[in-house]
Scaffold this active site. Sequence first.
Site, short mmCIF file in Angstrom:
data_model
loop_
_atom_site.label_atom_id
_atom_site.label_comp_id
_atom_site.label_asym_id
_atom_site.label_seq_id
_atom_site.Cartn_x
_atom_site.Cartn_y
_atom_site.Cartn_z
CG HIS A 150 -20.52 -30.33 35.07
ND1 HIS A 150 -20.12 -31.51 35.91
CD2 HIS A 150 -21.41 -29.37 35.15
CE1 HIS A 150 -20.86 -30.84 36.97
NE2 HIS A 150 -21.10 -29.62 36.33
CG ASP A 203 5.13 -25.76 38.07
OD1 ASP A 203 4.25 -25.09 37.03
OD2 ASP A 203 5.38 -25.56 39.19
CE LYS A 263 -21.24 -33.41 42.03
NZ LYS A 263 -20.89 -31.62 42.22
CG ASP A 301 -17.36 -53.75 50.31
OD1 ASP A 301 -18.65 -53.93 50.62
OD2 ASP A 301 -17.20 -54.65 49.34
CE LYS A 303 -17.49 -29.75 38.98
NZ LYS A 303 -18.67 -28.96 38.28
CG HIS A 352 -22.06 -28.65 43.93
ND1 HIS A 352 -20.77 -28.67 43.57
CD2 HIS A 352 -22.61 -28.55 42.70
CE1 HIS A 352 -20.72 -29.09 41.81
NE2 HIS A 352 -22.23 -28.64 41.85
#
EC number: 2.7.8.-
Length: 476
Positions: free
Chosen positions: A394, A401, A220, A225, A396, A218
């Site tokens: 979508h 605090d 990404k 470089d 996450k 899952h």
Amino acid sequence: MIWLCILLIVFILQAATILLLEFRHPAKTIAWLFILFVFPIIGFVMYYFLAKEYKHRRKVRRKGTLIAEEVRKFVFETASIVSKPEDVCNEEFMHQHRLFGLLQNMPDSPITTCNETTVLTNAQDTYDAIFLAIEGAKTHVHVEYYIFKPDKIGTKLRDLLITKAKQGVEVRLIYDGVGSHKLGARFLKPLTEAGVEHHAFLPPAFALFDKRVNYRNHRKIVVVDGVTGFLGGINIGDEHLGEDVNLGFWRDTHLQVKGDAVYFLQHTFLTDWAFVSSQQVKSLEYFPKHGCMGTEQVQIISSGPDVQWDSILEMFFGAISVARRRIWIASPYFIPEDSIYMALKTAAVSGLDVRIIVPGIPDSRVVELATMSYLEELMQAGVQFYSYQKGFIHAKLMLIDSMLASVGTANMDMRSFFSNFELNAVMFDQKSIRRIEDDFEQDFKDSIRIDLQEFRRRPRIHRAKEVLARLLSPLL
């Protein structure tokens, strides 16, 4: 009569097998026993192919050691690693010795300094930044996505990777076999012809045969470089640009990182690359030395079913447990593990400002029902739930605090905690925390607070559906 006895014995043996193999996860055990009860024999066949314990497989147990030891040693010696909480430039974190001890001891996930981060809100800004970085690549581009679609934005990225490969830049691409199942030979052929190396992470047929279809990559990741990196919630697909007529506007968050934290993004990518390609990368060229890119402290945390630690779950729990004022969370899939559920409930009862944003326009009806099953008791404890109305959320995100913020790929659900390969960044710098706070404030404005009394008036049939969805939620 004899046949009934034989079937009963077979059923008991199947149930005993599930109990023996899944005893560490009671919720999953109950879910699979329910399926076995409803679909005898068939349910066990499903379990065999979908849920066989991934970390028991020798090849995958070794996945974490696929990076050459000399490379790993070089990275840890080269990166500026925080050794004590007082060195983190955040007054609220400086005294968190217990939380620091937890974070510091997570495998291959040190807190690094000399970083500069940019929070990217929504897909257009994210794609613009990623494309700009790739266009300027001089030596290599590493790309890894759960979903890579052969649509307009997917074709645009493919063509850019082809252009860079023809310029002599090394280009590597990993895509998940299930999440990116729409990538066909016709779309991939130009990549191969241009010299782009690409591999699927557990192709569907192979995963089913090897009983690993339930475990997906899952993550990404984009690394350019060895200096600039990207991670977060945004995949490659036109729907992220709001072109899905059912979901509409797509609210998401990504992160651009420059500096020492990129070493550990690269480490994660090359570990995955060694797994999918059987090519162990030993060259230190992918971890170039650089001047201090900034003053921010960042921790890159990877987790997956190939390691013993549930690192992202433990980070979430540890951070929630030490919160003093607020816990703000956004997740498209909210199916909390028991410890997270209790930590949130306890925090709210203690008087903390606990707010959770969930989709008002879901992309999965079953997941929505499972999420709803947790709301009433948590709202009774004082947790405030917000239903996002502007489109599909979508992102996450977690904000504790003004002490830390988390951005990444992991949802607040059991699939992310135990089954998927995930990647999150924890940020401690006030600039990044304030940016995440501003995004939360806007998201609250684009949401409707769920009223407990009104929620209680939902129909009984709806409650029954929620119970069933919650029972199966560990497998969703």
